[in-house]
Write an enzyme that holds these catalytic residues in place. Structure first.
Site, PDB file in Angstrom:
ATOM      1  N   HIS A  23       2.183  10.200 -12.865  1.00 21.76           N
ATOM      2  CA  HIS A  23       0.887   9.269 -13.083  1.00 21.76           C
ATOM      3  C   HIS A  23       0.528   8.601 -11.804  1.00 21.76           C
ATOM      4  CE1 HIS A  23      -1.002   5.697 -15.278  1.00 21.76           C
ATOM      5  NE2 HIS A  23      -1.674   6.866 -15.817  1.00 21.76           N
ATOM      6  N   LYS A  64      -0.945   7.570  -7.987  1.00 24.95           N
ATOM      7  CA  LYS A  64      -2.353   7.515  -7.637  1.00 24.95           C
ATOM      8  C   LYS A  64      -2.422   6.929  -6.323  1.00 24.95           C
ATOM      9  CE  LYS A  64      -3.552   6.080 -12.233  1.00 24.95           C
ATOM     10  NZ  LYS A  64      -2.892   6.712 -12.993  1.00 24.95           N
ATOM     11  N   ASP A 101      -2.626   9.448   8.115  1.00 29.25           N
ATOM     12  CA  ASP A 101      -2.085   9.316   9.192  1.00 29.25           C
ATOM     13  C   ASP A 101      -0.944   8.327   9.411  1.00 29.25           C
ATOM     14  OD1 ASP A 101      -3.781  11.119  10.526  1.00 29.25           O
ATOM     15  OD2 ASP A 101      -4.981   9.561  11.271  1.00 29.25           O
ATOM     16  N   HIS A 113      -9.284  -0.569 -16.897  1.00 25.11           N
ATOM     17  CA  HIS A 113      -8.440   0.427 -16.458  1.00 25.11           C
ATOM     18  C   HIS A 113      -7.300  -0.252 -15.432  1.00 25.11           C
ATOM     19  CE1 HIS A 113      -6.504   4.301 -15.033  1.00 25.11           C
ATOM     20  NE2 HIS A 113      -6.060   4.424 -16.285  1.00 25.11           N
ATOM     21  N   LYS A 117      -4.597  -2.382 -13.441  1.00 21.48           N
ATOM     22  CA  LYS A 117      -3.378  -2.789 -13.801  1.00 21.48           C
ATOM     23  C   LYS A 117      -3.062  -3.812 -12.722  1.00 21.48           C
ATOM     24  CE  LYS A 117      -3.239   2.193 -14.436  1.00 21.48           C
ATOM     25  NZ  LYS A 117      -3.763   2.195 -15.757  1.00 21.48           N
ATOM     26  N   ASP A 149       1.142 -17.229  -9.917  1.00 26.33           N
ATOM     27  CA  ASP A 149       0.870 -18.587  -8.986  1.00 26.33           C
ATOM     28  C   ASP A 149       0.201 -18.583  -7.807  1.00 26.33           C
ATOM     29  OD1 ASP A 149       2.713 -19.525 -10.909  1.00 26.33           O
ATOM     30  OD2 ASP A 149       4.348 -19.734  -9.598  1.00 26.33           O
TER      31      ASP A 149
END
Length: 494
Positions: A234, A236, A241, A412, A414, A419
């Site tokens: 999952h 991404k 470089d 979508h 996450k 704080d």
């Protein structure tokens, strides 16, 4: 015949039940979920348990990350304090605790120490980050960086389609390969199944881009015999470089995501980062590449030193979770971060089906007076997940947690902000699939400016959301409450 059938029926339930009870790696709620399914649907559960009951990795899957890490220590890829062993510190990182104390504020050292224990990557200073405004800016900036690449490009995405974004990224890789840049691209076998073998995929191959498919499903019977079909990569990210990393929740697809356009647009969040964390993510990519690249491609092991900034920069580290890491690492990481909050905690996730560890941490943090805010999509592309998520609302509201449901599209992103100082951003959802089955990647950072930028984005989500009240939840029809709670009870095995 009746007695024989009854005997076989009881034997099936008892044997499968004993197998479940003898496992030491199951949490009580997961064990109870499977036992309930065995009693209610003994024959169906037997097949389901064989297919999905145990997190078995392919034989080649175990130990690859550790092998790459050992090479990296010998090659000094991530400097002296970037890697530690799983059971004891590697000689190259003696004194890592003292160095962490010099870079990480005291109130966050426990969280960063736990994060460092997952893979052995140590938090290091010398980072900068820019928060992308939206998917359009992510694509524009990424294309500019891809076109400026001089040495190598490594991409790994769960979803990659031949839509506008996917095609433009592929064309940038083709241009880079034509000017001599080494390009590697990896996709998940299920999430990107429409791309693999397509005309765009073959054009990448013809241009000299090295391709790999993580957890392929082209031979489902062989997969079922050796592993689980629902184990997925999952992750991404895009690495350029060894200096630039794009990390967050966005796949290599358009925001409208035509496959599920009814729930769009998909609202994501991405950071463009520079600093030593890029070298750590290179090791994560190398681990997956070692496992899934075909024999025609040379093994990939990163050779370059991490690029620190001229200015001190902020502290960050990469975290790669998955079935090959120690069990329960992901929910324990979230629980550690959640319980470190003293002033506020704000989270967004598209899929909220937490285990008891995370749910208790959230409620305990709210009960001790810390304002806790949870942002989830109002309409989920998974009706089962949406219902299971809402089953927790009553308890969350009772603890004083503020819940918002995002209205325009599927949120979508996450995100987790603590704080106003510490952020976690990446691919991990607050659900059992991310905790136990998916290979995920995240970045944990300590920086007020970056965290405030993410916090402002969360505020924008809230401005487009409706707050859920206790009166609303109490007013739900009984059939809806029963359905939500039933799915929540079965969520450990879904």
């Amino acid at each position: 015949m009746t007695w024989l059938f009854l005997t076989l029926h009881v034997a099936l339930i008892v044997c499968l039940g004993l197998r479940i009870l003898l496992r030491n790696d199951l949490q009580p709620d997961v064990r109870m979920g499977w036992l309930t399914l065995v009693v209610l649907l003994p024959y169906v559960s037997c097949v389901l348990y064989y297919l999905f009951g145990e997190v078995a990795l392919r034989r080649r899957g175990r130990g690859h990350l550790q092998q790459v890490q050992d090479f990296a220590v010998q090659a000094h890829v991530v400097q002296q304090a970037s890697l530690v062993g799983k059971s004891r510190p590697h000689p190259a990182v003696a004194g890592a605790t003292e160095r962490m104390a010099a870079h990480v504020a005291p109130q966050w050292q426990a969280a960063f120490s736990y994060a460092a224990s997952v893979n052995g990557f140590q938090p290091q200073p010398g980072h900068s980050a820019q928060l992308m405004a939206d998917g359009g800016e992510t694509l524009r900036r990424m294309l500019m960086d891809l076109d400026a690449a001089q040495h190598e490009i490594n991409l790994l995405y769960y979803l990659w389609r031949d839509d506008q974004m996917g095609t433009q990224v592929a064309q940038a890789l083709i241009r880079a390969a034509a000017r001599g840049v080494v390009c590697r691209a990896m996709v998940d076998g299920l999430g990107s199944r429409p791309l693999v073998g397509s005309a765009l995929w073959e054009s990448l191959r013809a241009a000299g881009v090295q391709l790999a498919v993580a957890l392929p499903i082209n031979r489902p019977l062989q997969v079922m015999l050796n592993s689980r079909l629902d184990l997925r990569n999952h992750r991404k990210f895009t690495l350029i470089d060894g200096r630039i990393a794009y990390c967050g929740s966005q796949n290599c697809v358009d925001e409208v995501f035509a496959a599920k356009a009814a729930y769009g647009p998909w609202v994501d969040i991405m950071l463009r980062m520079q600093g030593p964390v890029v070298a750590q993510m290179q090791l994560v990519f190398a681990s997956d590449w070692q496992q899934y690249a075909t024999a025609e491609h040379a093994p990939y092991l990163p050779q370059s030193q991490p690029q620190a900034l001229a200015s001190p920069g902020f502290v960050a580290l990469a975290i790669a979770e998955g079935p090959s890491e120690r069990a329960r690492a992901c929910p324990q990481l979230f629980a550690t971060l959640i319980t470190s909050a003293r002033q506020e905690l704000v989270l967004s996730t598209p899929y909220f089906v937490p285990d008891a560890t995370v749910l208790d941490a959230l409620c305990a943090t709210a009960w001790r007076g810390v304002p806790v805010t949870l942002i989830v999509p109002a309409r989920n592309d998974s009706a089962i997940v949406g219902a299971a998520s809402r089953s927790h609302y009553h308890r969350l509201l009772q603890a004083g947690i503020t819940i918002y449901e995002f209205q325009p599209g599927l949120l979508h992103a996450k995100t987790l902000c603590v704080d106003g100082q510490v952020s976690l951003i990446g691919s991990t959802n607050l659900d059992l699939r991310s905790f136990d089955l998916n290979f995920e990647n995240n970045v944990l950072l300590q920086d007020a400016d970056t965290t405030q930028a993410i916090r402002a984005r969360q505020a924008a989500y809230i401005a487009q959301s409706l707050q859920i009240t206790a009166e609303q939840v109490h007013g739900w029809p009984r059939r809806q409450r029963i359905w939500n709670n039933l799915l929540a009870m079965l969520s450990p095995v879904l």
